[in-house]
Design a protein around this motif. Structure first.
Motif, short mmCIF file in Angstrom:
data_model
loop_
_atom_site.label_atom_id
_atom_site.label_comp_id
_atom_site.label_asym_id
_atom_site.label_seq_id
_atom_site.Cartn_x
_atom_site.Cartn_y
_atom_site.Cartn_z
N GLU A 1 41.84 48.21 49.67
CA GLU A 1 40.59 48.30 48.92
C GLU A 1 40.81 48.84 47.52
OE1 GLU A 1 36.29 50.63 49.12
OE2 GLU A 1 37.68 50.76 50.81
N VAL A 2 41.64 49.88 47.42
CA VAL A 2 41.92 50.47 46.10
C VAL A 2 42.72 49.49 45.26
CG1 VAL A 2 43.05 52.38 44.89
CG2 VAL A 2 41.84 52.79 47.05
N LEU A 3 43.68 48.82 45.87
CA LEU A 3 44.49 47.83 45.15
C LEU A 3 43.60 46.75 44.55
CD1 LEU A 3 47.21 46.60 44.36
CD2 LEU A 3 47.30 45.54 46.63
N GLY A 4 42.59 46.31 45.29
CA GLY A 4 41.69 45.29 44.78
C GLY A 4 40.90 45.74 43.57
N ARG A 5 40.63 47.04 43.49
CA ARG A 5 39.88 47.55 42.34
C ARG A 5 40.77 47.80 41.13
NH1 ARG A 5 37.37 51.55 45.88
NH2 ARG A 5 38.31 53.16 44.57
N VAL A 6 42.00 48.22 41.37
CA VAL A 6 42.88 48.63 40.29
C VAL A 6 43.65 47.46 39.68
CG1 VAL A 6 44.95 50.00 39.76
CG2 VAL A 6 43.13 50.96 41.19
N PHE A 7 44.09 46.53 40.51
CA PHE A 7 45.00 45.48 40.07
C PHE A 7 44.24 44.24 39.64
CE2 PHE A 7 48.11 42.05 41.49
CZ PHE A 7 48.81 42.09 40.30
N ARG A 8 44.47 43.79 38.39
CA ARG A 8 43.84 42.57 37.87
C ARG A 8 44.93 41.57 37.49
NH1 ARG A 8 39.55 43.58 33.24
NH2 ARG A 8 39.34 41.34 33.61
N PRO A 9 45.19 40.58 38.34
CA PRO A 9 46.18 39.55 37.97
C PRO A 9 45.53 38.50 37.07
CG PRO A 9 45.36 39.15 40.19
CD PRO A 9 44.68 40.40 39.71
N MET A 10 46.21 38.14 35.98
CA MET A 10 45.70 37.14 35.05
C MET A 10 46.85 36.25 34.59
SD MET A 10 42.92 39.37 32.83
CE MET A 10 43.87 40.88 32.74
N ARG A 11 46.49 35.04 34.19
CA ARG A 11 47.51 34.08 33.78
C ARG A 11 47.18 33.52 32.39
NH1 ARG A 11 47.24 33.99 39.25
NH2 ARG A 11 49.25 33.79 40.37
N LEU A 12 48.23 33.33 31.62
CA LEU A 12 48.11 32.74 30.28
C LEU A 12 48.65 31.32 30.34
CD1 LEU A 12 49.42 35.75 28.15
CD2 LEU A 12 47.04 35.02 28.43
N PRO A 13 48.08 30.38 29.59
CA PRO A 13 47.02 30.60 28.60
C PRO A 13 45.60 30.44 29.14
CG PRO A 13 47.86 28.38 28.38
CD PRO A 13 48.65 29.01 29.48
N GLU A 14 45.45 30.00 30.40
CA GLU A 14 44.13 29.63 30.89
C GLU A 14 43.17 30.81 30.97
OE1 GLU A 14 46.85 29.57 34.59
OE2 GLU A 14 46.98 29.20 32.43
N GLU A 15 43.68 32.03 31.14
CA GLU A 15 42.82 33.20 31.20
C GLU A 15 43.02 34.10 29.98
OE1 GLU A 15 41.93 34.72 35.49
OE2 GLU A 15 44.05 34.10 35.50
N GLY A 16 43.37 33.50 28.87
CA GLY A 16 43.58 34.27 27.65
C GLY A 16 42.34 35.04 27.22
N ALA A 17 41.16 34.43 27.40
CA ALA A 17 39.92 35.11 27.02
C ALA A 17 39.70 36.37 27.85
CB ALA A 17 38.72 34.16 27.17
N ALA A 18 40.05 36.30 29.15
CA ALA A 18 39.89 37.47 30.01
C ALA A 18 40.85 38.58 29.62
CB ALA A 18 40.11 37.07 31.47
N VAL A 19 42.07 38.22 29.23
CA VAL A 19 43.04 39.24 28.81
C VAL A 19 42.57 39.88 27.51
CG1 VAL A 19 45.45 39.70 28.21
CG2 VAL A 19 44.90 38.00 29.95
N LEU A 20 42.08 39.08 26.58
CA LEU A 20 41.57 39.63 25.33
C LEU A 20 40.37 40.53 25.57
CD1 LEU A 20 41.85 36.63 22.85
CD2 LEU A 20 42.92 38.87 22.60
N ALA A 21 39.50 40.15 26.50
CA ALA A 21 38.34 40.97 26.82
C ALA A 21 38.78 42.32 27.38
CB ALA A 21 37.42 40.25 27.81
N ALA A 22 39.80 42.32 28.24
CA ALA A 22 40.32 43.58 28.78
C ALA A 22 40.92 44.43 27.68
CB ALA A 22 41.36 43.29 29.87
N LEU A 23 41.61 43.78 26.74
CA LEU A 23 42.19 44.52 25.61
C LEU A 23 41.10 45.13 24.74
CD1 LEU A 23 44.57 45.35 23.84
CD2 LEU A 23 44.49 43.09 22.78
N GLU A 24 40.06 44.34 24.45
CA GLU A 24 38.96 44.85 23.63
C GLU A 24 38.25 46.00 24.34
OE1 GLU A 24 36.67 41.37 22.91
OE2 GLU A 24 38.26 40.40 21.75
N GLU A 25 38.09 45.89 25.65
CA GLU A 25 37.47 46.98 26.42
C GLU A 25 38.31 48.24 26.31
OE1 GLU A 25 36.26 48.09 31.04
OE2 GLU A 25 37.00 46.10 30.53
#
Length: 378
Positions: A105-129
């Motif tokens: 349960e904790v792993l699901g909250r802490v760990f965010r797997p993302m892939r480039l380039p298709e999820e580039g917007a999500a990675v940028l959003a995390a960086l901006e946050e």
């Protein structure tokens, strides 16, 4: 505890991560990103030594395989430097390393797997946050705006008077502590609620916020030329614009038709997130608009972002920063840098007398917010 955990190998920072993301997008080769949101750790597991142990567990053993980054909000990211090879990806390795230390349960909250380039917007959003780059008025989660809805909104914008969709606040100078506020320019920026109600039928723009913001800015720039009140009695304005709008036809038309003597009356605001996302595009736009006689300022929501945006390198005319509890709590060097390093600083979001008092004590003299409007009787 080993000495290795007491002296961690150096990790990159947010600016270096932004540059790496741009490079990954440019070569369009698939890469993986493992993002650890330490703020999501439960109480009792959120101590600095817990963070250190988790970082050590997921740090790539081989620097050629991936690179790790410390983020300002405490998050930790690992980015693959080479395309994924089956069974050896950063995501799989990170999940395996964390599985031995965290419950599912904790792993699901802490760990965010993302892939480039298709999820580039999500990675940028995390960086901006991580940098505290949040919009002035975040949009609530309502119905999603699809491509057809965007086209309908753009058609409505073509005929709409967009000025009622914008909030207007006066930026004022306080020359002395007991003096009256002196108007400097008027800040004109979209009101998300009004845009949703009038153009989007109550829907949230979501991922189409960029095209919608560009269309709204385009219409505002076009209508500026046709507003008799402004052209008849031109007054200084502050207009926040997306970076793409500065290369759009509406801005170029405005530039062609606006007398050069009036251009310094327009102060154009560019968000810090856009500068981090497209440094080359920002430099091109900055050089163009400043050569044409307009003023350009950087807009920042949280002081931590200033660590990655040095004023000399940006070469802009000023800074607009929002007041928040993070500002008084920022490091002394950051607070001193507001007055020392920037040609001009506007402290926005001054909704209380305490915000104005803090800005005055920090050496700032330009203010914007509801408290100023009330003092002026607006």
């Amino acid at each position: 505890m080993s000495l290795a955990l007491l002296a961690e190998p150096p990790a990159g920072n947010a600016a270096e991560l932004a540059a790496l993301l741009r490079d990954c997008s440019a070569d369009d080769r698939p890469r993986e990103v493992a993002w650890l949101r330490f703020s999501a750790l439960p109480s009792g597991m959120d101590r600095p030594h817990h963070h250190r142990l988790l970082r050590e567990a997921v740090r790539p053993p081989n620097s050629a395989q991936g690179r790790s980054f410390h983020l300002p909000n405490g998050d930790f990211a690992v980015v693959a430097l080479t395309p994924r090879v089956a069974g050896t990806g950063i995501i799989a390795a990170t999940r395996e390393a964390l599985a031995g230390a965290l419950e599912a349960e904790v792993l699901g909250r802490v760990f965010r797997p993302m892939r480039l380039p298709e999820e580039g917007a999500a990675v940028l959003a995390a960086l901006e946050e991580s940098l505290g780059l949040v919009p002035d008025a975040p949009m609530p989660s309502l119905g999603r705006l699809d491509a057809a809805g965007l086209r309908a909104a753009e058609r409505a914008l073509a005929q709409a008077d967009v000025w009622p969709l914008h909030a207007r606040q006066t930026i004022c100078r306080l020359p002395a502590e007991d003096a009256r506020f002196e108007p400097v320019r008027e800040d004109v920026r979209p009101m998300p609620e009004a845009v949703r109600e009038q153009l989007l039928d109550g829907c949230e723009p979501g991922s189409l916020a960029g095209p919608l913001a560009e269309a709204l800015s385009s219409r505002l720039l076009r209508s500026l030329l046709s507003r008799r009140g402004w052209l008849g009695e031109p007054a200084p304005l502050h207009l926040p614009l997306p970076l793409s709008a500065l290369a759009g036809e509406s801005f170029l038309r405005l530039d062609r038709e606006l007398p050069r003597s009036l251009r310094p009356l327009l102060t154009l605001g560019i968000g810090a997130a856009e500068v981090l996302r497209d440094a080359a595009g920002f430099r091109f736009a900055r050089d163009f608009v400043r050569s044409r006689g307009y003023r350009l300022v950087l807009e920042v929501g949280e002081p931590e972002a200033l660590r990655y945006l040095p004023p000399r390198a940006l070469a802009v005319d000023g800074l607009r920063i929002g007041f928040s509890p993070a500002l008084p709590a920022a490091a002394q060097s950051l607070r001193e840098g507001l007055r020392r390093d920037w040609p001009e600083v506007v402290l926005a979001g001054c909704d209380t007398a305490a915000a104005i008092a803090w800005g005055w004590e920090a050496g700032l003299r330009l203010f914007q917010g509801r408290a100023i409007q009330r003092r002026r009787g607006d």
